[in-house]
Design a protein around this motif. Structure first.
Motif, PDB file in Angstrom:
ATOM      1  N   MET A  98       0.956  -1.072   0.023  1.00  0.00           N
ATOM      2  CA  MET A  98       0.094  -0.070   0.073  1.00  0.00           C
ATOM      3  C   MET A  98       0.853   1.166   0.107  1.00  0.00           C
ATOM      4  SD  MET A  98      -3.274   1.069  -0.034  1.00  0.00           S
ATOM      5  CE  MET A  98      -2.719   2.279  -1.257  1.00  0.00           C
ATOM      6  N   ALA A  99       1.966   1.297   0.815  1.00  0.00           N
ATOM      7  CA  ALA A  99       2.872   2.455   0.726  1.00  0.00           C
ATOM      8  C   ALA A  99       3.195   2.571  -0.715  1.00  0.00           C
ATOM      9  CB  ALA A  99       3.935   2.180   2.068  1.00  0.00           C
ATOM     10  N   ALA A 100       3.843   1.683  -1.142  1.00  0.00           N
ATOM     11  CA  ALA A 100       4.578   1.847  -2.404  1.00  0.00           C
ATOM     12  C   ALA A 100       3.570   2.151  -3.543  1.00  0.00           C
ATOM     13  CB  ALA A 100       5.437   0.219  -2.848  1.00  0.00           C
ATOM     14  N   ILE A 101       2.369   1.442  -3.414  1.00  0.00           N
ATOM     15  CA  ILE A 101       1.383   1.687  -4.837  1.00  0.00           C
ATOM     16  C   ILE A 101       0.832   3.150  -4.716  1.00  0.00           C
ATOM     17  CG2 ILE A 101      -0.619   1.016  -5.586  1.00  0.00           C
ATOM     18  CD1 ILE A 101       1.592  -0.660  -6.473  1.00  0.00           C
ATOM     19  N   GLY A 102       0.583   3.417  -3.236  1.00  0.00           N
ATOM     20  CA  GLY A 102       0.041   4.681  -2.943  1.00  0.00           C
ATOM     21  C   GLY A 102       0.892   5.744  -3.435  1.00  0.00           C
ATOM     22  N   PHE A 103       2.025   5.755  -2.977  1.00  0.00           N
ATOM     23  CA  PHE A 103       3.097   6.799  -3.384  1.00  0.00           C
ATOM     24  C   PHE A 103       3.306   6.765  -4.842  1.00  0.00           C
ATOM     25  CE2 PHE A 103       7.228   8.184  -4.782  1.00  0.00           C
ATOM     26  CZ  PHE A 103       7.315   9.381  -4.288  1.00  0.00           C
TER      27      PHE A 103
END
Length: 715
Positions: A98-103
């Motif tokens: 979620m952190a990677a995709i969100g960014f």
């Protein structure tokens, strides 16, 4: 006593049409998945997927461009749903993904306005699967639901009420171009005032939107470029011209300015009707005529200068100054025309060129000096933390936690807190209204299905036309109806929602307090300072390129231009966010906008200087003139660099030393000698130096206009 009515803002009723489209299509998609496919995962993803395509994603452009944009969203959603499902079984994998995709999704908006417009819809396609743990076997039913939603939603977007609202920015660009055309053709005080008003309204409109113009990278960049170019032209044409408009103005001057005015008119027509080939052909013809008129003036300038030189250096100076100002106006009009062609969709960049442009944009913003980078990091951290909380607490509907986080996170802690209050009020009102509906008609049967279209209409229309709390209320009513249709649980599902979204709101508030809680206020000072410093470096590099051996300074000039343009884009984003944030100690918007416009003028002057480099062999006059102008160049550069430092530190701007007129007199004598000797190369070099000197005069006049807003900004 008049009854209270909610304030609705929906010019042209385009928001109502969009909501009505969703109210017709989403229930049909939901019913098809529920009764025909009869799989819970397919039904859930068909419902939320159709809402994402019909409400969250709203792409503009031609029908073909819109089809391509929705197709890209469908493809991206397919990948994200599969990836989210694969990561959903493990807390650490779900959180990290979620952190990677969100960014990645949030930061990608800097590259292209369409990516920014589709970010919420794309995020939903990952948030939903990653928040609802499922086996690999559930990927296919989820993708089937998403596919049904994309097919029905895209078809509805392109067929059902497909007419789009007119682009207000394009309209105001065209209005400003026409007002400037009238001023260039026949200047009067009334036309000058009308042009200034049109440009001010254009700049206000440009800065009032949360993002840069949406669309393909080249088209969006051209629209943003046109704002700066028209503002530069307005400032340039408002300056007094020695002898301009006099009865004895030369035929060359009249032809050049007439061609510039016609080019601005045809550019406005192309902006008004970008899809009409005849408008673009007329603009091409206008640009050709303008180039021919400019070439004719340049060719005849030495002859005119010889006649003026015979009358003395003052007459020569006036002739050169007139030619400089008229040529600068014509060059700016030509730049407006070429940018208007790109904005109309002509000559789209090849894939490799678009890739390099995207890479440069990403590099410009890949640091904490960019509000876009900060917002992307803040959003990614908040979403990842929300996924972690949803998994660890085992809440019944984990994606409500993540959606709650996403809906209220703002660019500063104060704005996030205020939005949370509105969201809680709206959610509570929605629970009351939804519970009343469920209690009145029950949890099954045709009556609840009949409530679904109005609930979709309210959820889609309220946030656009009424307010954010109204939107939260409408979305809550929709969720109560949907979930009772999926599995009848009664009104108590509303209590589950308010508990889950409260968790999400808490995550947003925590992240807002920890990551850059002051928003853009502090960063705006730094970006303003950097924009002036890099603009000053670009001016110095342009003067150096003018006097250096051919090609010797090209690399340094290109690097200075990239740095100045990058700082300008960061300033643009910081200013938009600053003007949109709630609360805080804000300087006057007019002062801040004036300082930002000043930085853009410095960059535009630098570009104009770079265009002065004469063709042909290097002339010794260039080196002599460079030495004569070096002190003035240094003084102007150091003042703008000092202004940047003062703005960043919140201090008063330094004083600009008075100009020593001996340098310009020396260049003027050299020009007089070159004209008298009929030395073509030396004359061209002398004119380039004289025009460079006039650009430095422009920067000194700009300094006087910037002093008051700089002092107000420092307080």
């Amino acid at each position: 006593m008049s009854r209270w009515r909610p304030a609705i803002s929906d010019p042209g009723l385009f928001g109502l049409r969009n909501a009505a489209r969703a109210a017709l299509v989403m229930p049909a998609v939901f019913a098809f998945a529920h009764f025909v496919v009869d799989d819970p995962q397919t039904t859930l993803f068909a419902a939320f997927g159709s809402f994402a395509v019909l409400v969250f994603a709203d792409f503009g452009g031609t029908p073909r461009q819109r089809l391509e944009a929705y197709g890209a969203l469908a493809l991206a959603g397919t990948v994200l749903i599969a990836l989210g499902t694969l990561c959903s079984r493990t807390t650490w994998a779900a959180t990290a993904a979620m952190a990677a995709i969100g960014f990645a999704i949030l930061f990608a908006g800097i590259v292209n306005g369409w990516l920014a417009a589709g970010a919420t819809a794309a995020l939903l396609t990952f948030v939903l699967p990653v928040s609802l743990p499922a086996d690999v076997a559930e990927i296919a039913p989820r993708l089937l639901g998403w596919g049904i939603a994309c097919l029905a939603g895209t078809a509805a977007q392109l067929v059902l009420w497909p007419r789009r609202p007119r682009d207000a920015l394009r309209d105001q660009l065209a209005d400003a171009a026409r007002a400037l055309a009238a001023q260039v053709a026949a200047p009067t005080p009334e036309r000058e005032a009308a042009a200034a008003t049109a440009v001010r309204e254009l700049e206000r409109r440009f800065l009032s939107t949360p993002y840069r113009p949406a669309g393909p990278t080249a088209t969006a960049a051209a629209l943003a470029y046109l704002v700066d170019e028209l503002a530069w032209l307005a400032a340039l044409d408002a300056q007094p011209l020695p002898g301009a408009g006099a009865p004895d103005a030369s035929a060359d001057d009249r032809a050049l300015l007439g061609a510039a005015a016609r080019t601005l008119h045809t550019a406005a027509d192309a902006l008004d009707e970008p899809h009409r080939a005849s408008r673009r052909r007329a603009l091409h013809d206008g640009l050709a005529a303008l180039d021919a008129a400019r070439d004719e003036l340049t060719k005849r300038l030495p002859e005119r200068s010889q006649a003026a030189a015979a009358a003395g250096e003052t007459a020569l100076q006036q002739t050169v100054a007139e030619a400089f100002r008229h040529t600068a106006v014509a060059r700016a009009a030509a730049d407006v025309g070429r940018a208007a062609l790109v904005a109309a969709g002509e000559s789209p960049p090849r894939l490799a060129e678009a890739g390099r442009a995207a890479e440069r944009l990403a590099a410009d913003h890949a640091s904490a000096r960019s509000v876009w980078f900060r917002n992307s990091v803040r959003g990614a951290v908040a979403l990842a933390l929300a996924v972690l909380v949803a998994h660890e607490t085992g809440v019944q509907e984990g994606f409500w936690v993540v959606l709650g986080t996403l809906s209220v996170l703002r660019s500063n802690a104060l704005g996030t807190g205020a939005t949370i209050v509105g969201a809680l009020v709206g959610t509570a009102l929605g629970i009351v209204a939804g519970a009343a509906i469920v209690l009145a008609i029950g949890t099954s049967g045709p009556a609840l299905w009949a409530c679904l279209p109005p609930a979709v209409l309210l959820a889609a229309y309220a946030p656009r036309a009424i307010s954010f709390p109204a939107g939260q209320a409408g979305f809550t009513v929709l969720l109560l109806v949907l979930f009772n249709l999926l599995r009848p649980v009664g009104w108590e599902v509303g209590l589950v929602r308010i508990e889950d979204v409260a968790l999400g709101f808490s995550v947003s508030l925590l992240v807002g307090l920890l990551l850059w809680p002051r928003g853009a206020g502090a960063l705006l000072r730094a970006t303003l300072g950097d924009a002036y410093a890099r603009g000053a470096d670009h001016v110095r590099a342009g003067l150096h390129a003018l006097t250096a051996p051919a090609g010797a300074a090209d690399g340094a000039l290109a690097a200075a231009e990239r740095a100045a343009e990058g700082s300008g884009r960061r300033l643009d984003d910081a200013l938009r966010q600053y003007l949109s944030e709630r609360g805080g100690d804000h300087a006057g918007p007019a002062d801040v906008a004036a300082l930002a416009a000043g930085a853009a003028s410095v960059r535009r002057t630098a570009r104009s200087l770079a265009a002065l480099v004469p063709d042909g062999d290097d002339s010794p006059l260039l080196e002599q003139g460079a030495r004569a102008l070096s002190d003035d160049v240094r003084a102007v550069h150091d003042w703008y660099e000092g202004l940047g430092r003062a703005l960043a530190a919140g201090e008063d701007a330094p004083a600009l030393p008075a100009r020593d007129g001996s340098a310009q007199e020396h260049v003027l004598r050299c020009a007089s000698q070159a004209v008298a000797a009929r030395d073509t190369g030396a004359t061209a070099a002398a004119f380039a130096l004289l025009w460079a000197s006039l650009h430095l005069d422009d920067l000194r006049r700009l300094e006087r206009r910037l002093r008051a807003p700089a002092e107000a900004f420092a307080r």
